[in-house]
Write an enzyme that holds these catalytic residues in place. Structure first.
Site: not given
Ligand code: NAP
Length: 469
Positions: A238, A272
């Site tokens: 990720e 993020c």
């Protein structure tokens, strides 16, 4: 100390608040590493035989431990990575529990055997087996919210877990261990290592590791991939994002402005899935920009331990320097700053204290619109319509989320089909819904956490094909 122990290093948490040392720890030795892996493998053999309901109970107790210690844990997050104390408690009182409990609620059904259609004389089913020991490598920006996504599902599925947290937030790893110890987790099922990058590579190379869940930067993601190249194991990567937002002319502007400002600057932009670039339709451009600028000016930059602070320092001075450099390059290329860091008294060159910057007259020739900033800056670009917006949103090396602001659900669905991201939002941003798959495309990496699909990576199918004698 023997030769094998000589390669130990010391990791220090340097607080972005005032450069003080929050904690320091020695990294594991080769001997420690072997012992951790042995313990994990031994403990996992028994843990996988524990009923799912009993695994759920222990995980639930660990989550409750965090609830009971929320104030201390929040203060520690602030000290380690600089998030305002006004915001740190949310890390463990909201999404963390929501995700852990949702995954626990799915476990009995998702982990149950899947029967094949009835066939006379046969019993046939698919069983989800744990992969063994899962290595979780976690980042500092949301130290619990990121790690919970894999730790809890991996344990629920009967794996043991070894957690290596970012140096910046290594105390969070120890809190995890404390929570599981208090919850009655059998020894060795959950372990923490303070480890160098070389240690991480050595762990990944060991046959006892069955899956690696990594969250962090693209460069580190490549290193993890490289370390796993000789192994036939899964990796969940990720990685970064440059998440776009598109404001259509029919958007509720009040809501769009408030949410986009928060999406851009919460956690000093170190999210993020934070908003990193905004495209606004011509018809509402001036009104949106005026509102965005006004809302940005309400931030209070300062010492994150002060409850009045709403924008803390970035994680360190070099990350702030990176963002300042991106801004300077954009200005040199013709961008205009409508809000600059100089409006914020606490903003200081050469330090992690960086006031928010709002840039307009930006375009995709500028780094600020293409390279992850991971800081309190936003570029706002005018667009003529849906087609241009989708083209620009997709003009990125990344693909984590994209958000659309509109009253037209059908239009959003149509636009969503053309967007190259793991998540499409309408009138929402910067949020992980545990019922949905958290995933990305392009350089954002691969793999999925959360939702029923979040169990896929931490289990492997085994088919039982039994013919009656
Ligand atoms: P990072 O430098 O890549 O570090 C992340 C973790 O990986 C830390 O535990 C770090 O340990 C470790 N690490 C770094 N380089 C490594 C290597 N070569 N080998 C083994 N381990 C290594 O990332 P970060 O700066 O902490 O986090 C920011 C990045 O994470 C941003 O790009 C952000 O977009 C991304 N992120 C993505 C998501 C998502 O869900 N897609 C969520 C959160 C963050 P040390 O601290 O000890 O170096």
């Amino acid at each position: 100390m023997d030769g094998k122990n000589a390669r130990m290093a010391v990791q220090r948490i340097v607080s972005p608040i005032d450069n003080s040392i929050v904690a320091e720890r020695e990294t594991i030795t080769e001997r420690d590493r072997a012992a951790v892996l042995d313990r994990a493998a031994t403990a996992q053999r028994e843990w996988r035989a524990v009923a799912v309901d009993a695994r759920i109970t222990i995980c639930e107790r660990a989550v409750s431990w965090f609830e009971a210690h929320a104030d201390d844990v929040a203060a520690e997050i602030t000290a380690q990575m600089g998030r305002p104390i006004a915001h740190s408690p949310y890390e463990i009182t909201r999404g963390f529990q929501e995700r852990a409990r949702y995954m626990a609620s799915l476990a009995p059904r998702v982990l149950a055997d899947t029967d094949a259609p009835t066939k006379e004389g046969f019993t046939r089913f698919i069983r989800r087996e744990p992969v063994g020991t899962v290595l979780v490598v976690a980042p500092w920006n949301y130290p619990y919210l990121t790690s919970v996504n894999t730790i809890v599902p991996a344990l629920l599925a009967g794996n043991s877990v070894i957690l290596k947290h970012a140096t910046q937030t290594l105390l969070c790893a120890e809190r995890w261990a404390e929570a599981f110890a208090a919850a009655g987790m059998p020894d060795g099922v959950f372990q923490v290592v303070h480890a160098t990058h070389a240690d991480v590579a050595a762990l990944i190379a060991d046959p006892r590791i069955g899956f690696v869940a990594f969250t962090g930067s693209v460069d580190a993601g490549h290193s993890i991939n490289h370390a796993a190249r000789e192994r036939f194991i899964g990796t969940g990567l990720e990685l970064g994002g440059k998440d776009p937002s598109y404001v259509r002319p029919d958007a509720d502007l009040v809501e769009a402005i408030a949410e986009n400002v928060d999406g851009a600057f919460f956690n000093a932009g170190q999210s993020c899935c934070g908003i990193e670039r905004i495209y606004v339709h011509d018809d509402v451009y001036e009104a949106f920009v005026d509102g965005f600028v006004a809302a940005t000016r309400t931030y209070v930059l300062g010492d994150p331990r002060d409850p009045a602070t709403t924008l803390g320092p970035m994680v360190n001075a070099s990350s702030a320097a990176f963002v300042r450099d991106q801004i300077a390059a954009a200005l040199a290329a013709g961008a205009r700053a409508l809000v600059t860091e100089h409006e914020f008294v606490a903003s200081q060159a050469g330090t992690p204290y960086l006031g928010p910057t709002v840039l307009v007259d930006v375009d995709h020739s500028m780094r600020i619109m293409r390279e992850e900033s991971f800081g309190p800056v936003i570029g706002i670009q005018r667009v003529s319509g849906d087609e241009e917006a989708v083209r620009l949103m997709n003009d990125s090396d990344y693909g984590l989320t994209a958000s659309i602001w509109s009253r037209d659900v059908d239009a959003a669905l149509a636009l969503g089909n053309g967007l190259e991201t793991g998540t499409v939002f309408l009138n929402r941003c910067d949020y992980l819904d545990p019922a949905l798959a958290w995933t990305g495309v392009k350089d954002t990496g691969h793999g999925t956490t959360l939702s029923p699909l979040g169990f896929d990576a931490v289990t492997r199918p085994k088919s039982f094909h039994l013919r009656f004698p």
